[in-house]
Design a protein around this motif. Structure first.
Motif, PDB file in Angstrom:
ATOM      1  N   SER A  59       7.431 -76.274  38.795  1.00 56.75           N
ATOM      2  CA  SER A  59       6.535 -76.416  39.936  1.00 56.75           C
ATOM      3  C   SER A  59       7.317 -76.593  41.225  1.00 56.75           C
ATOM      4  O   SER A  59       6.961 -76.045  42.258  1.00 56.75           O
ATOM      5  N   SER A  60       8.415 -77.369  41.160  1.00 61.01           N
ATOM      6  CA  SER A  60       9.186 -77.586  42.367  1.00 61.01           C
ATOM      7  C   SER A  60       9.916 -76.333  42.794  1.00 61.01           C
ATOM      8  O   SER A  60      10.130 -76.096  43.983  1.00 61.01           O
ATOM      9  N   SER A  61      10.292 -75.495  41.806  1.00 57.49           N
ATOM     10  CA  SER A  61      10.965 -74.252  42.167  1.00 57.49           C
ATOM     11  C   SER A  61      10.018 -73.306  42.887  1.00 57.49           C
ATOM     12  O   SER A  61      10.436 -72.455  43.655  1.00 57.49           O
ATOM     13  N   SER A  64       8.042 -74.701  47.396  1.00 59.79           N
ATOM     14  CA  SER A  64       8.653 -74.844  48.710  1.00 59.79           C
ATOM     15  C   SER A  64       7.639 -74.676  49.828  1.00 59.79           C
ATOM     16  O   SER A  64       7.847 -75.160  50.940  1.00 59.79           O
ATOM     17  N   THR A  65       6.530 -74.010  49.558  1.00 63.42           N
ATOM     18  CA  THR A  65       5.515 -73.786  50.585  1.00 63.42           C
ATOM     19  C   THR A  65       4.619 -75.010  50.714  1.00 63.42           C
ATOM     20  O   THR A  65       4.092 -75.500  49.716  1.00 63.42           O
ATOM     21  N   PRO A  66       4.424 -75.521  51.920  1.00 65.28           N
ATOM     22  CA  PRO A  66       3.550 -76.687  52.095  1.00 65.28           C
ATOM     23  C   PRO A  66       2.098 -76.362  51.716  1.00 65.28           C
ATOM     24  O   PRO A  66       1.673 -75.208  51.712  1.00 65.28           O
ATOM     25  N   ALA A 150     -20.714 -62.601  52.538  1.00 65.98           N
ATOM     26  CA  ALA A 150     -19.249 -62.538  52.441  1.00 65.98           C
ATOM     27  C   ALA A 150     -18.586 -62.773  53.788  1.00 65.98           C
ATOM     28  O   ALA A 150     -17.454 -63.289  53.841  1.00 65.98           O
ATOM     29  N   ASP A 151     -19.258 -62.433  54.883  1.00 60.59           N
ATOM     30  CA  ASP A 151     -18.687 -62.654  56.216  1.00 60.59           C
ATOM     31  C   ASP A 151     -18.468 -64.135  56.503  1.00 60.59           C
ATOM     32  O   ASP A 151     -17.630 -64.489  57.345  1.00 60.59           O
ATOM     33  N   GLN A 152     -19.221 -64.995  55.833  1.00 65.49           N
ATOM     34  CA  GLN A 152     -19.111 -66.424  56.096  1.00 65.49           C
ATOM     35  C   GLN A 152     -17.842 -67.026  55.505  1.00 65.49           C
ATOM     36  O   GLN A 152     -17.450 -68.135  55.879  1.00 65.49           O
ATOM     37  N   TYR A 153     -17.212 -66.325  54.557  1.00 64.31           N
ATOM     38  CA  TYR A 153     -15.938 -66.794  54.000  1.00 64.31           C
ATOM     39  C   TYR A 153     -14.833 -65.999  54.683  1.00 64.31           C
ATOM     40  O   TYR A 153     -14.630 -64.815  54.413  1.00 64.31           O
ATOM     41  N   THR A 154     -14.111 -66.643  55.570  1.00 60.77           N
ATOM     42  CA  THR A 154     -13.195 -65.944  56.468  1.00 60.77           C
ATOM     43  C   THR A 154     -11.743 -65.964  56.016  1.00 60.77           C
ATOM     44  O   THR A 154     -10.910 -65.320  56.648  1.00 60.77           O
ATOM     45  N   GLU A 155     -11.422 -66.700  54.959  1.00 62.93           N
ATOM     46  CA  GLU A 155     -10.024 -66.789  54.527  1.00 62.93           C
ATOM     47  C   GLU A 155      -9.592 -65.473  53.874  1.00 62.93           C
ATOM     48  O   GLU A 155     -10.210 -65.009  52.922  1.00 62.93           O
ATOM     49  N   MET A 156      -8.538 -64.888  54.394  1.00 53.85           N
ATOM     50  CA  MET A 156      -8.042 -63.606  53.890  1.00 53.85           C
ATOM     51  C   MET A 156      -6.713 -63.730  53.152  1.00 53.85           C
ATOM     52  O   MET A 156      -6.328 -62.818  52.420  1.00 53.85           O
ATOM     53  N   ILE A 157      -5.991 -64.833  53.354  1.00 56.68           N
ATOM     54  CA  ILE A 157      -4.630 -64.977  52.843  1.00 56.68           C
ATOM     55  C   ILE A 157      -4.610 -65.977  51.693  1.00 56.68           C
ATOM     56  O   ILE A 157      -5.210 -67.053  51.799  1.00 56.68           O
ATOM     57  N   PRO A 158      -3.952 -65.672  50.583  1.00 58.88           N
ATOM     58  CA  PRO A 158      -3.803 -66.660  49.503  1.00 58.88           C
ATOM     59  C   PRO A 158      -3.006 -67.867  49.982  1.00 58.88           C
ATOM     60  O   PRO A 158      -1.915 -67.719  50.544  1.00 58.88           O
ATOM     61  N   ARG A 159      -3.521 -69.050  49.757  1.00 56.33           N
ATOM     62  CA  ARG A 159      -2.877 -70.272  50.231  1.00 56.33           C
ATOM     63  C   ARG A 159      -2.664 -71.255  49.089  1.00 56.33           C
ATOM     64  O   ARG A 159      -3.338 -71.201  48.063  1.00 56.33           O
ATOM     65  N   ILE A 160      -1.724 -72.171  49.321  1.00 55.55           N
ATOM     66  CA  ILE A 160      -1.374 -73.183  48.318  1.00 55.55           C
ATOM     67  C   ILE A 160      -2.391 -74.324  48.358  1.00 55.55           C
ATOM     68  O   ILE A 160      -2.759 -74.812  49.425  1.00 55.55           O
ATOM     69  N   LYS A 161      -2.830 -74.731  47.158  1.00 61.15           N
ATOM     70  CA  LYS A 161      -3.689 -75.898  47.016  1.00 61.15           C
ATOM     71  C   LYS A 161      -3.107 -76.812  45.945  1.00 61.15           C
ATOM     72  O   LYS A 161      -2.312 -76.389  45.113  1.00 61.15           O
ATOM     73  N   ILE A 162      -3.510 -78.070  45.995  1.00 64.10           N
ATOM     74  CA  ILE A 162      -3.084 -79.046  44.997  1.00 64.10           C
ATOM     75  C   ILE A 162      -4.311 -79.569  44.267  1.00 64.10           C
ATOM     76  O   ILE A 162      -5.260 -80.053  44.887  1.00 64.10           O
ATOM     77  N   ARG A 163      -4.301 -79.444  42.929  1.00 59.62           N
ATOM     78  CA  ARG A 163      -5.384 -79.992  42.136  1.00 59.62           C
ATOM     79  C   ARG A 163      -5.255 -81.507  42.013  1.00 59.62           C
ATOM     80  O   ARG A 163      -4.244 -82.090  42.384  1.00 59.62           O
ATOM     81  N   LYS A 164      -6.294 -82.125  41.444  1.00 61.46           N
ATOM     82  CA  LYS A 164      -6.269 -83.579  41.288  1.00 61.46           C
ATOM     83  C   LYS A 164      -5.158 -84.040  40.354  1.00 61.46           C
ATOM     84  O   LYS A 164      -4.663 -85.155  40.485  1.00 61.46           O
ATOM     85  N   GLY A 166      -2.245 -82.818  40.316  1.00 61.10           N
ATOM     86  CA  GLY A 166      -0.977 -82.550  40.955  1.00 61.10           C
ATOM     87  C   GLY A 166      -0.460 -81.129  40.788  1.00 61.10           C
ATOM     88  O   GLY A 166       0.596 -80.793  41.322  1.00 61.10           O
ATOM     89  N   GLU A 167      -1.201 -80.288  40.099  1.00 58.34           N
ATOM     90  CA  GLU A 167      -0.753 -78.910  39.869  1.00 58.34           C
ATOM     91  C   GLU A 167      -0.933 -78.083  41.137  1.00 58.34           C
ATOM     92  O   GLU A 167      -1.957 -78.147  41.807  1.00 58.34           O
ATOM     93  N   ARG A 168       0.090 -77.279  41.438  1.00 60.04           N
ATOM     94  CA  ARG A 168       0.028 -76.376  42.581  1.00 60.04           C
ATOM     95  C   ARG A 168      -0.635 -75.068  42.137  1.00 60.04           C
ATOM     96  O   ARG A 168      -0.249 -74.470  41.144  1.00 60.04           O
ATOM     97  N   VAL A 169      -1.644 -74.621  42.888  1.00 62.13           N
ATOM     98  CA  VAL A 169      -2.381 -73.417  42.543  1.00 62.13           C
ATOM     99  C   VAL A 169      -2.561 -72.564  43.804  1.00 62.13           C
ATOM    100  O   VAL A 169      -2.262 -73.000  44.923  1.00 62.13           O
TER     101      VAL A 169
END
Length: 346
Positions: A59-61, A64-66, A150-164, A166-169
């Motif tokens: 996961s740490s490898s 690196s992306t916040p 669909a226009d109401q969801y504006t996010e186009m880029i895959p982004r980093i999230k953290i689950r409860k 601690g897993e990065r997804v």
């Protein structure tokens, strides 16, 4: 097998009871006698710790992306993809669109087609005007409401999230859009039950009562649009796409029915013509044409489906229905969708 210090005599390294022992030492000069059972327990704990450490290292490898920032190509390939947070505007738009479906199913359920057709004069004329207004209104609203969700969801880029845990997804747009429309069409099936209520009202109260719920649903949808208009995302018009697409298709036909003949470089090289689109526009137009091959079958599907329901309604009218309106047979379709649709979704 015991692990022995190379400087210790193996014959002396036995416990008083004859049990095998192991020697754990941080350097060669210190010898510690530990029973083998303890060694096994320590090995299990060590292995579990090694696995957890490996997961953290993996996961740490890739970490690196916040959090909240765009994911790298490596993270997109290796991290688990999940549904992103759905904003309020999406659910409001889906609710308004489902209210439109409530109006459609509720109003068309008790529509007296056979009775009006058998009469002359104003009844048949009123039926014709009603069908025309329904086709224009519901067709136009539905065509605009579905993409508006669909226009109401504006996010186009895959982004980093953290689950409860601690897993990065990865917050994936494609999965999120799929989830939104799955939920929306489930709401449409619930709205389809409006036909069940309006047919009972038509049978036991009258047509005037049957059309009150659709009117209320229409009012609720309009009020929701007005009250939350600042919450919705309003995308500006992107230009006359239909005119450009028609011209591109014409140029492709003139070029031997090849879409690549309508690309800017081909037009400039062959005809010294500058076109107002790029290669991406032509590629998207090609994908649309591929999709149209499937859509060609849709008119036959809806023709058969609607005719099947008409036959079922007519047949139910000739049977003993124990007080249930024969028009209620159409409600079996949304009922089936409500029950079984969530079962086939992951």
């Amino acid at each position: 097998m015991a692990i022995l210090n190379p400087e210790v005599d193996p014959e002396k390294e036995q416990s008083p009871k004859g049990d095998p022992t192991a020697i754990l030492s941080t350097d060669l000069d210190v010898v510690v006698m530990v029973p083998s059972e303890t060694i096994k327990e320590a090995d299990v704990e060590h292995n579990a710790a090694t696995v957890n450490l490996g997961k953290r290292a993996n996961s740490s490898s890739l970490g690196s992306t916040p959090v909240g920032e765009p994911a790298t190509e490596e993270e997109i390939r290796n991290l688990f993809h999940v549904v992103d947070h759905v904003p309020l505007g999406v659910w409001l738009a889906a609710f308004v669109a489902s209210m439109e479906r409530f109006v459609w199913f509720g109003a068309t359920g008790p529509m007296p087609l056979p009775a009006a057709i058998q009469r002359e004069g104003t009844a048949a004329a009123g039926l014709g005007v009603c069908m025309l207004l329904f086709s224009l209104g519901c067709g136009g609203v539905r065509a605009a409401a579905t993409p508006f969700i669909a226009d109401q969801y504006t996010e186009m880029i895959p982004r980093i999230k953290i689950r409860k845990n601690g897993e990065r997804v990865i917050a994936d747009r494609e999965l999120t859009i799929s989830y939104i429309y799955n939920a929306f069409y489930w709401m449409v099936n619930i709205a389809g039950l409006a036909a069940l209520g309006t047919t009972f009202l038509e049978k036991y109260v009258g047509f005037w009562a049957a059309y009150i719920p659709p009117v209320i649903a229409m009012a609720v949808g309009i009020i929701t649009l007005v009250l939350f208009r600042s919450t919705f995302v309003h995308n500006p018009p992107s230009g006359a796409v239909l005119a450009k697409a028609s011209r591109a298709l014409w140029l492709a036909a003139k070029g031997g029915f090849r879409m690549n003949a309508a690309k800017p470089k081909a037009q400039e090289a062959d005809h010294k013509c500058i076109v107002p689109w790029d290669d991406r526009f032509i590629e998207e137009l090609k994908l649309g044409l591929f999709a149209c091959r499937i859509l060609l079958l849709f008119p036959f599907h809806w023709l058969c489906l609607n005719q099947t329901f008409n036959n079922l309604i007519s047949q139910a009218g000739q049977m003993i229905n124990s007080g249930v309106p024969n028009d209620a047979i159409k409600s079996t379709n949304p009922l089936t969708g409500i029950v079984f649709y969530p079962l086939v979704q992951k």
